[in-house]
Design a protein around this motif. Structure first.
Motif, PDB file in Angstrom:
ATOM      1  N   ARG A  76      26.789 101.115  18.564  1.00  0.00           N
ATOM      2  CA  ARG A  76      27.268 101.244  17.863  1.00  0.00           C
ATOM      3  C   ARG A  76      27.032 103.200  17.516  1.00  0.00           C
ATOM      4  N   GLN A  77      27.769 103.595  16.542  1.00  0.00           N
ATOM      5  CA  GLN A  77      27.681 105.261  17.161  1.00  0.00           C
ATOM      6  C   GLN A  77      26.043 106.174  17.076  1.00  0.00           C
ATOM      7  N   GLY A  78      25.480 106.867  17.627  1.00  0.00           N
ATOM      8  CA  GLY A  78      24.521 107.307  18.018  1.00  0.00           C
ATOM      9  C   GLY A  78      23.225 106.519  18.874  1.00  0.00           C
ATOM     10  N   MET A  79      23.609 105.104  19.650  1.00  0.00           N
ATOM     11  CA  MET A  79      23.076 104.615  20.422  1.00  0.00           C
ATOM     12  C   MET A  79      23.169 105.159  22.135  1.00  0.00           C
ATOM     13  N   VAL A  80      22.512 104.922  21.929  1.00  0.00           N
ATOM     14  CA  VAL A  80      22.120 105.919  24.030  1.00  0.00           C
ATOM     15  C   VAL A  80      22.354 104.966  24.899  1.00  0.00           C
ATOM     16  N   VAL A  81      22.673 104.496  26.223  1.00  0.00           N
ATOM     17  CA  VAL A  81      22.598 103.580  27.110  1.00  0.00           C
ATOM     18  C   VAL A  81      22.480 104.915  28.501  1.00  0.00           C
ATOM     19  N   ALA A  82      21.369 104.258  29.059  1.00  0.00           N
ATOM     20  CA  ALA A  82      21.397 104.717  29.961  1.00  0.00           C
ATOM     21  C   ALA A  82      21.180 103.465  31.459  1.00  0.00           C
ATOM     22  N   PHE A  83      21.672 104.703  32.592  1.00  0.00           N
ATOM     23  CA  PHE A  83      21.809 103.566  34.075  1.00  0.00           C
ATOM     24  C   PHE A  83      20.834 104.403  35.139  1.00  0.00           C
ATOM     25  N   PHE A  84      19.781 103.571  35.494  1.00  0.00           N
ATOM     26  CA  PHE A  84      18.404 103.729  36.303  1.00  0.00           C
ATOM     27  C   PHE A  84      18.397 102.358  37.839  1.00  0.00           C
ATOM     28  N   SER A  85      18.431 103.412  38.924  1.00  0.00           N
ATOM     29  CA  SER A  85      18.217 102.680  39.925  1.00  0.00           C
ATOM     30  C   SER A  85      16.526 103.210  40.844  1.00  0.00           C
ATOM     31  N   PRO A  86      15.918 101.939  41.083  1.00  0.00           N
ATOM     32  CA  PRO A  86      14.409 102.689  41.368  1.00  0.00           C
ATOM     33  C   PRO A  86      14.262 103.024  42.901  1.00  0.00           C
ATOM     34  N   ARG A  87      15.779 102.986  43.511  1.00  0.00           N
ATOM     35  CA  ARG A  87      16.096 103.261  44.851  1.00  0.00           C
ATOM     36  C   ARG A  87      17.117 104.894  44.540  1.00  0.00           C
ATOM     37  N   CYS A  88      17.351 105.725  43.637  1.00  0.00           N
ATOM     38  CA  CYS A  88      17.566 107.077  42.940  1.00  0.00           C
ATOM     39  C   CYS A  88      15.896 108.086  43.042  1.00  0.00           C
ATOM     40  N   PRO A  89      16.904 108.805  43.455  1.00  0.00           N
ATOM     41  CA  PRO A  89      15.523 110.057  43.988  1.00  0.00           C
ATOM     42  C   PRO A  89      16.064 110.798  42.650  1.00  0.00           C
ATOM     43  N   THR A  90      16.976 111.382  41.911  1.00  0.00           N
ATOM     44  CA  THR A  90      17.313 111.796  41.279  1.00  0.00           C
ATOM     45  C   THR A  90      17.036 111.064  39.138  1.00  0.00           C
ATOM     46  N   GLU A 121      11.874  92.113  41.167  1.00  0.00           N
ATOM     47  CA  GLU A 121      10.682  92.594  41.481  1.00  0.00           C
ATOM     48  C   GLU A 121      10.703  94.168  42.008  1.00  0.00           C
ATOM     49  N   GLU A 122      11.663  95.594  42.509  1.00  0.00           N
ATOM     50  CA  GLU A 122      11.734  96.401  42.312  1.00  0.00           C
ATOM     51  C   GLU A 122      11.639  96.889  41.476  1.00  0.00           C
ATOM     52  N   LEU A 123      12.311  96.404  40.498  1.00  0.00           N
ATOM     53  CA  LEU A 123      12.439  96.823  39.045  1.00  0.00           C
ATOM     54  C   LEU A 123      11.444  97.061  37.872  1.00  0.00           C
ATOM     55  N   GLU A 124      10.012  96.312  38.158  1.00  0.00           N
ATOM     56  CA  GLU A 124       9.435  95.765  37.959  1.00  0.00           C
ATOM     57  C   GLU A 124       8.040  96.936  37.461  1.00  0.00           C
ATOM     58  N   GLY A 125       7.904  98.170  38.031  1.00  0.00           N
ATOM     59  CA  GLY A 125       7.410  99.275  37.711  1.00  0.00           C
ATOM     60  C   GLY A 125       8.577  99.909  36.763  1.00  0.00           C
ATOM     61  N   LEU A 126       9.691  99.859  36.843  1.00  0.00           N
ATOM     62  CA  LEU A 126      10.541 100.977  36.218  1.00  0.00           C
ATOM     63  C   LEU A 126      10.763  99.820  34.714  1.00  0.00           C
ATOM     64  N   ARG A 127      10.467  99.247  34.839  1.00  0.00           N
ATOM     65  CA  ARG A 127      10.566  98.075  33.864  1.00  0.00           C
ATOM     66  C   ARG A 127       9.888  98.379  32.251  1.00  0.00           C
ATOM     67  N   GLU A 128       8.677  98.533  32.865  1.00  0.00           N
ATOM     68  CA  GLU A 128       7.122  98.299  32.305  1.00  0.00           C
ATOM     69  C   GLU A 128       7.311  99.869  31.243  1.00  0.00           C
ATOM     70  N   GLU A 129       7.629 100.631  31.883  1.00  0.00           N
ATOM     71  CA  GLU A 129       8.004 102.371  32.232  1.00  0.00           C
ATOM     72  C   GLU A 129       9.022 102.214  30.963  1.00  0.00           C
ATOM     73  N   LEU A 130       9.323 102.011  30.932  1.00  0.00           N
ATOM     74  CA  LEU A 130      10.816 102.326  29.845  1.00  0.00           C
ATOM     75  C   LEU A 130      10.848 101.313  28.615  1.00  0.00           C
ATOM     76  N   SER A 131      10.440 100.106  28.522  1.00  0.00           N
ATOM     77  CA  SER A 131      10.522  99.262  28.063  1.00  0.00           C
ATOM     78  C   SER A 131      10.079  99.960  26.734  1.00  0.00           C
ATOM     79  N   GLY A 132       8.520 100.653  26.516  1.00  0.00           N
ATOM     80  CA  GLY A 132       8.858 101.404  24.999  1.00  0.00           C
ATOM     81  C   GLY A 132       9.814 101.635  24.498  1.00  0.00           C
ATOM     82  N   VAL A 133      10.090 102.330  25.135  1.00  0.00           N
ATOM     83  CA  VAL A 133      11.317 103.434  24.763  1.00  0.00           C
ATOM     84  C   VAL A 133      12.995 102.702  25.163  1.00  0.00           C
ATOM     85  N   ALA A 134      13.736 101.857  24.918  1.00  0.00           N
ATOM     86  CA  ALA A 134      14.708 101.195  25.481  1.00  0.00           C
ATOM     87  C   ALA A 134      14.455  99.528  25.226  1.00  0.00           C
TER      88      ALA A 134
END
Length: 183
Positions: A76-90, A121-134
């Protein structure tokens, strides 16, 4: 005995030269790492990380961590889609700003999809951090359905959706997203 002292002096000189050269190489590697990281964090004007704004994303079908199916028609209009990787410093640098931004959206996590690229396996921590907002979608790599549909060429990537699956804003940094989207 003078021969031993001469040999010891040569070994010390070579060791000292080796130490100086090693420090110089390490310093140069740090400079290169910073340049590479700056290149990844370039602004959208210098290179698009996804399809450009004004482009309609391709067809896709993905399943979130909540077992919800998401397709282009669900964007929908106004939705945010973001792409992340745990191997990416940025990605690590941009994550706190993304969490703050997503937390401020009036629609809550229903208006945010975070696509995480990597193994579960490598995404577990990132998944936990972002699951509350996305809503979380996991893809093995940039050949995943959502990554392909958005034309992902690097990460992190932040996209604000317009009408009918058209990208309104895209970029490498959260600050490309308009403050007006936070209600």
């Amino acid at each position: 005995m003078p021969v031993v002292w001469a040999a010891l002096a040569i070994v010390c000189a070579i060791s000292l030269l080796n130490l100086v050269l090693t420090v110089a190489v390490i310093r140069r590697l740090r400079e290169h790492t910073e340049l590479i990281n700056q290149g990844r964090a370039q602004s959208p004007a210098q290179g698009e990380v996804t399809l450009p704004a004004g482009t309609r994303v391709g067809e896709f079908r993905a399943v979130t961590g909540d077992d919800r199916t998401v397709t282009r028609d669900d964007l929908r209009q106004g939705m945010v889609v973001a792409f992340f990787s745990p191997r990416c410093p940025t990605c690590v640098e941009q994550k706190p700003a993304f969490i703050r931004y997503a937390s401020g959206l009036s629609g809550g996590r229903d208006d945010v999809i975070a696509v995480l690229l990597g193994s579960p396996e490598e995404l577990e921590g990132l998944r936990e951090e972002l699951s509350g907002v996305a809503q979380i979608v996991i893809e093995a790599d940039v050949d995943g359905e959502m990554s392909t549909a958005f034309g992902l060429r690097g990460y992190p990537a932040f996209c604000l959706m317009g009408e009918k699956g058209v990208l309104s804003v895209t970029g490498f940094q959260v600050d490309v997203l308009p403050e007006s989207a936070v209600l």
